[in-house]
Design an enzyme around this catalytic site. Sequence first.
Site, PDB file in Angstrom:
ATOM      1  N   GLN A   1       0.837  -1.196   0.000  1.00  0.00           N
ATOM      2  CA  GLN A   1       0.000   0.000   0.000  1.00  0.00           C
ATOM      3  C   GLN A   1       0.874   1.248   0.000  1.00  0.00           C
ATOM      4  O   GLN A   1       1.293   1.732   1.048  1.00  0.00           O
ATOM      5  CB  GLN A   1      -0.959   0.010   1.185  1.00  0.00           C
ATOM      6  N   PHE A   2       1.127   1.776  -1.194  1.00  0.00           N
ATOM      7  CA  PHE A   2       1.999   2.937  -1.328  1.00  0.00           C
ATOM      8  C   PHE A   2       1.415   4.168  -0.654  1.00  0.00           C
ATOM      9  O   PHE A   2       2.146   5.072  -0.259  1.00  0.00           O
ATOM     10  CB  PHE A   2       2.304   3.232  -2.801  1.00  0.00           C
ATOM     11  N   THR A   3       0.099   4.214  -0.459  1.00  0.00           N
ATOM     12  CA  THR A   3      -0.533   5.397   0.137  1.00  0.00           C
ATOM     13  C   THR A   3      -0.151   5.596   1.605  1.00  0.00           C
ATOM     14  O   THR A   3      -0.409   6.663   2.163  1.00  0.00           O
ATOM     15  CB  THR A   3      -2.067   5.358   0.003  1.00  0.00           C
TER      16      THR A   3
END
Length: 150
Positions: free
Chosen positions: A78-80
Amino acid sequence: MKAVIQRVSESSVTINNEIVAQIQKGLLVLVGIEDADNQEDINWLTSKIANLRIFPDENEVMNLSLKDIDGEIIVVSQFTLHAATKKGNRPSYIKASKPEIAIPLYESFVKQMELELSKKVQTGQFGADMKVSLVNDGPVTIIIDTKNKE
């Protein structure tokens, strides 16, 4: 490397209406990777997650780890998690690694987690549009950043 660890009574990941990962009692771990992350971060974080004492013992005290209860785990990239929100209203993801850096580190994280737990780790699919479902047990949610090991 950042991780959001959620104790779950059940969780699943669906991609294109197909369930690709599904567990009962265990952990859902969302992992965000940045360029400064390395194998040392992976080793430290996977050990911390596997041994984190957040499951209840016979006295309902959080005293048992995922290893202790032989629980299941889903790891989702999850890059966010590396969103910068200080300026303006549109998050910036400049700190999140690009796929050419993040994918090998993510794969290494999953392999190391399997070694820590001596079992298969279920995952989402890097970069896919995933629908993540969970029943947070407790609720228990813990955030760990390998750059802040306090």
